[in-house]
Design a protein around this motif. Sequence first.
Motif, PDB file in Angstrom:
ATOM      1  N   GLN A  59      41.606  22.277  39.553  1.00  0.00           N
ATOM      2  CA  GLN A  59      42.759  21.374  39.460  1.00  0.00           C
ATOM      3  C   GLN A  59      43.313  21.124  40.860  1.00  0.00           C
ATOM      4  OE1 GLN A  59      42.894  20.427  36.437  1.00  0.00           O
ATOM      5  NE2 GLN A  59      41.907  22.146  35.473  1.00  0.00           N
ATOM      6  N   LEU A  60      44.113  20.097  40.987  1.00  0.00           N
ATOM      7  CA  LEU A  60      44.809  19.850  42.252  1.00  0.00           C
ATOM      8  C   LEU A  60      45.915  20.901  42.409  1.00  0.00           C
ATOM      9  CD1 LEU A  60      45.197  16.000  41.850  1.00  0.00           C
ATOM     10  CD2 LEU A  60      43.876  17.115  43.648  1.00  0.00           C
ATOM     11  N   PRO A  61      45.841  21.750  43.431  1.00  0.00           N
ATOM     12  CA  PRO A  61      46.869  22.783  43.602  1.00  0.00           C
ATOM     13  C   PRO A  61      48.291  22.215  43.719  1.00  0.00           C
ATOM     14  CG  PRO A  61      44.973  23.294  44.963  1.00  0.00           C
ATOM     15  CD  PRO A  61      44.759  21.911  44.410  1.00  0.00           C
ATOM     16  N   ALA A  62      48.437  21.039  44.298  1.00  0.00           N
ATOM     17  CA  ALA A  62      49.762  20.433  44.421  1.00  0.00           C
ATOM     18  C   ALA A  62      50.336  20.093  43.043  1.00  0.00           C
ATOM     19  CB  ALA A  62      49.699  19.178  45.294  1.00  0.00           C
ATOM     20  N   VAL A  63      49.464  19.765  42.112  1.00  0.00           N
ATOM     21  CA  VAL A  63      49.893  19.471  40.742  1.00  0.00           C
ATOM     22  C   VAL A  63      50.081  20.768  39.955  1.00  0.00           C
ATOM     23  CG1 VAL A  63      49.240  18.370  38.559  1.00  0.00           C
ATOM     24  CG2 VAL A  63      48.777  17.215  40.732  1.00  0.00           C
ATOM     25  N   PHE A  64      49.121  21.666  40.088  1.00  0.00           N
ATOM     26  CA  PHE A  64      49.154  22.939  39.370  1.00  0.00           C
ATOM     27  C   PHE A  64      50.449  23.697  39.665  1.00  0.00           C
ATOM     28  CE2 PHE A  64      45.670  26.247  38.133  1.00  0.00           C
ATOM     29  CZ  PHE A  64      46.051  26.160  36.814  1.00  0.00           C
ATOM     30  N   SER A  65      50.848  23.715  40.927  1.00  0.00           N
ATOM     31  CA  SER A  65      52.079  24.418  41.306  1.00  0.00           C
ATOM     32  C   SER A  65      53.297  23.765  40.657  1.00  0.00           C
ATOM     33  CB  SER A  65      52.232  24.477  42.821  1.00  0.00           C
ATOM     34  OG  SER A  65      52.158  23.195  43.399  1.00  0.00           O
ATOM     35  N   ARG A  66      53.346  22.463  40.659  1.00  0.00           N
ATOM     36  CA  ARG A  66      54.473  21.760  40.045  1.00  0.00           C
ATOM     37  C   ARG A  66      54.472  21.916  38.527  1.00  0.00           C
ATOM     38  NH1 ARG A  66      53.164  19.133  44.733  1.00  0.00           N
ATOM     39  NH2 ARG A  66      54.872  18.211  45.930  1.00  0.00           N
ATOM     40  N   ALA A  67      53.269  21.963  37.931  1.00  0.00           N
ATOM     41  CA  ALA A  67      53.166  22.151  36.480  1.00  0.00           C
ATOM     42  C   ALA A  67      53.770  23.487  36.074  1.00  0.00           C
ATOM     43  CB  ALA A  67      51.709  22.063  36.032  1.00  0.00           C
ATOM     44  N   CYS A  74      59.160  27.252  34.765  1.00  0.00           N
ATOM     45  CA  CYS A  74      59.942  28.316  35.433  1.00  0.00           C
ATOM     46  C   CYS A  74      61.395  27.885  35.565  1.00  0.00           C
ATOM     47  CB  CYS A  74      59.369  28.623  36.814  1.00  0.00           C
ATOM     48  SG  CYS A  74      57.832  29.566  36.796  1.00  0.00           S
ATOM     49  N   HIS A  75      61.598  26.649  35.983  1.00  0.00           N
ATOM     50  CA  HIS A  75      62.965  26.133  36.095  1.00  0.00           C
ATOM     51  C   HIS A  75      63.632  26.052  34.721  1.00  0.00           C
ATOM     52  CE1 HIS A  75      61.925  25.050  40.232  1.00  0.00           C
ATOM     53  NE2 HIS A  75      63.229  24.978  40.434  1.00  0.00           N
ATOM     54  N   ALA A  76      62.847  25.661  33.717  1.00  0.00           N
ATOM     55  CA  ALA A  76      63.398  25.562  32.356  1.00  0.00           C
ATOM     56  C   ALA A  76      63.881  26.921  31.870  1.00  0.00           C
ATOM     57  CB  ALA A  76      62.348  24.996  31.408  1.00  0.00           C
ATOM     58  N   GLU A  77      63.136  27.968  32.174  1.00  0.00           N
ATOM     59  CA  GLU A  77      63.530  29.320  31.749  1.00  0.00           C
ATOM     60  C   GLU A  77      64.878  29.719  32.340  1.00  0.00           C
ATOM     61  OE1 GLU A  77      62.313  31.390  29.587  1.00  0.00           O
ATOM     62  OE2 GLU A  77      60.331  30.551  29.178  1.00  0.00           O
ATOM     63  N   LEU A  78      65.217  29.142  33.482  1.00  0.00           N
ATOM     64  CA  LEU A  78      66.491  29.454  34.144  1.00  0.00           C
ATOM     65  C   LEU A  78      67.572  28.424  33.831  1.00  0.00           C
ATOM     66  CD1 LEU A  78      65.046  30.572  37.600  1.00  0.00           C
ATOM     67  CD2 LEU A  78      65.785  32.019  35.698  1.00  0.00           C
ATOM     68  N   MET A 118      46.427  16.812  32.625  1.00  0.00           N
ATOM     69  CA  MET A 118      46.619  17.699  31.483  1.00  0.00           C
ATOM     70  C   MET A 118      47.631  18.787  31.828  1.00  0.00           C
ATOM     71  SD  MET A 118      45.731  20.968  30.240  1.00  0.00           S
ATOM     72  CE  MET A 118      44.352  21.449  31.243  1.00  0.00           C
ATOM     73  N   TYR A 119      47.462  19.440  32.973  1.00  0.00           N
ATOM     74  CA  TYR A 119      48.392  20.513  33.344  1.00  0.00           C
ATOM     75  C   TYR A 119      49.794  19.984  33.591  1.00  0.00           C
ATOM     76  CZ  TYR A 119      45.930  24.864  33.277  1.00  0.00           C
ATOM     77  OH  TYR A 119      45.304  25.996  32.850  1.00  0.00           O
ATOM     78  N   ALA A 120      49.911  18.848  34.248  1.00  0.00           N
ATOM     79  CA  ALA A 120      51.230  18.273  34.502  1.00  0.00           C
ATOM     80  C   ALA A 120      51.923  17.948  33.174  1.00  0.00           C
ATOM     81  CB  ALA A 120      51.107  17.028  35.372  1.00  0.00           C
ATOM     82  N   SER A 121      51.169  17.415  32.237  1.00  0.00           N
ATOM     83  CA  SER A 121      51.728  17.101  30.915  1.00  0.00           C
ATOM     84  C   SER A 121      52.155  18.372  30.195  1.00  0.00           C
ATOM     85  CB  SER A 121      50.703  16.336  30.071  1.00  0.00           C
ATOM     86  OG  SER A 121      50.381  15.098  30.688  1.00  0.00           O
ATOM     87  N   TRP A 122      51.352  19.413  30.296  1.00  0.00           N
ATOM     88  CA  TRP A 122      51.702  20.706  29.692  1.00  0.00           C
ATOM     89  C   TRP A 122      53.025  21.215  30.257  1.00  0.00           C
ATOM     90  CZ3 TRP A 122      52.149  25.170  32.657  1.00  0.00           C
ATOM     91  CH2 TRP A 122      52.453  26.333  31.932  1.00  0.00           C
ATOM     92  N   GLY A 123      53.157  21.216  31.597  1.00  0.00           N
ATOM     93  CA  GLY A 123      54.379  21.724  32.213  1.00  0.00           C
ATOM     94  C   GLY A 123      55.614  20.960  31.762  1.00  0.00           C
ATOM     95  N   ALA A 162      62.129  16.996  37.656  1.00  0.00           N
ATOM     96  CA  ALA A 162      61.793  16.256  38.880  1.00  0.00           C
ATOM     97  C   ALA A 162      60.461  16.748  39.449  1.00  0.00           C
ATOM     98  CB  ALA A 162      62.913  16.410  39.911  1.00  0.00           C
ATOM     99  N   LEU A 163      60.272  18.057  39.491  1.00  0.00           N
ATOM    100  CA  LEU A 163      59.011  18.610  39.993  1.00  0.00           C
ATOM    101  C   LEU A 163      57.852  18.264  39.067  1.00  0.00           C
ATOM    102  CD1 LEU A 163      60.480  22.000  41.151  1.00  0.00           C
ATOM    103  CD2 LEU A 163      59.183  20.433  42.619  1.00  0.00           C
ATOM    104  N   GLY A 164      58.072  18.382  37.766  1.00  0.00           N
ATOM    105  CA  GLY A 164      57.031  18.046  36.802  1.00  0.00           C
ATOM    106  C   GLY A 164      56.635  16.585  36.864  1.00  0.00           C
ATOM    107  N   ASP A 165      57.630  15.709  36.959  1.00  0.00           N
ATOM    108  CA  ASP A 165      57.342  14.271  37.065  1.00  0.00           C
ATOM    109  C   ASP A 165      56.563  13.963  38.341  1.00  0.00           C
ATOM    110  OD1 ASP A 165      58.594  13.631  34.661  1.00  0.00           O
ATOM    111  OD2 ASP A 165      60.489  13.047  35.607  1.00  0.00           O
ATOM    112  N   GLU A 166      56.936  14.628  39.421  1.00  0.00           N
ATOM    113  CA  GLU A 166      56.230  14.427  40.689  1.00  0.00           C
ATOM    114  C   GLU A 166      54.774  14.896  40.559  1.00  0.00           C
ATOM    115  OE1 GLU A 166      57.213  15.102  45.370  1.00  0.00           O
ATOM    116  OE2 GLU A 166      57.666  16.759  44.017  1.00  0.00           O
TER     117      GLU A 166
END
Length: 175
Positions: free
Chosen positions: A93-101, A106-110, A137-142, A118-122
Amino acid sequence: EALDDPRRLAQVSRFLSIYFWNRGAYDQAIAAGQRALALATAGGEVVLQALANLGLGFTYHAQGDYHRAIDCLGQTVAALEGARRHERFGQVQLPAVFSRAYLAPCHAELGLFAAGRALGDEGLRIAEEAAHPGSVMYASWGLGVLALHQGDLPRALLRLERAMGLCQGLDLPFF
């Protein structure tokens, strides 16, 4: 170690970190990830640092340590800006996407839904620009997980069904 090759040792340590994360051996995953990060930092290997932080972020997320996960994943995002956003660096996967996914849930849990969205959309924009279905797929999951935590079931279903459809269409049963 015998070859005195810190770059390769950092890569092996990073792979071990991911291996241990997948097995649920989180203490070992963190130890290997921190070793990879220390070696990559000492060698000035920016991309390898970003990938080591990505693995650490996954592990901290799995442990429920969302603050640490956000720190590590945020460092990955910062290191992979500009042209690096669309590079895979040998990853599936694209690491830049995977990290945001992973940052989105993580932000939602907090309870930080706006920042997570914003990070997920990016991440989704990056994945779509790169036309990389696995990253979409991963971005959509996140984004789906974030919406689920927020209680927005229609948005969650939209995102999670898209992720599931991509998994089925690409024959990715593991995901």
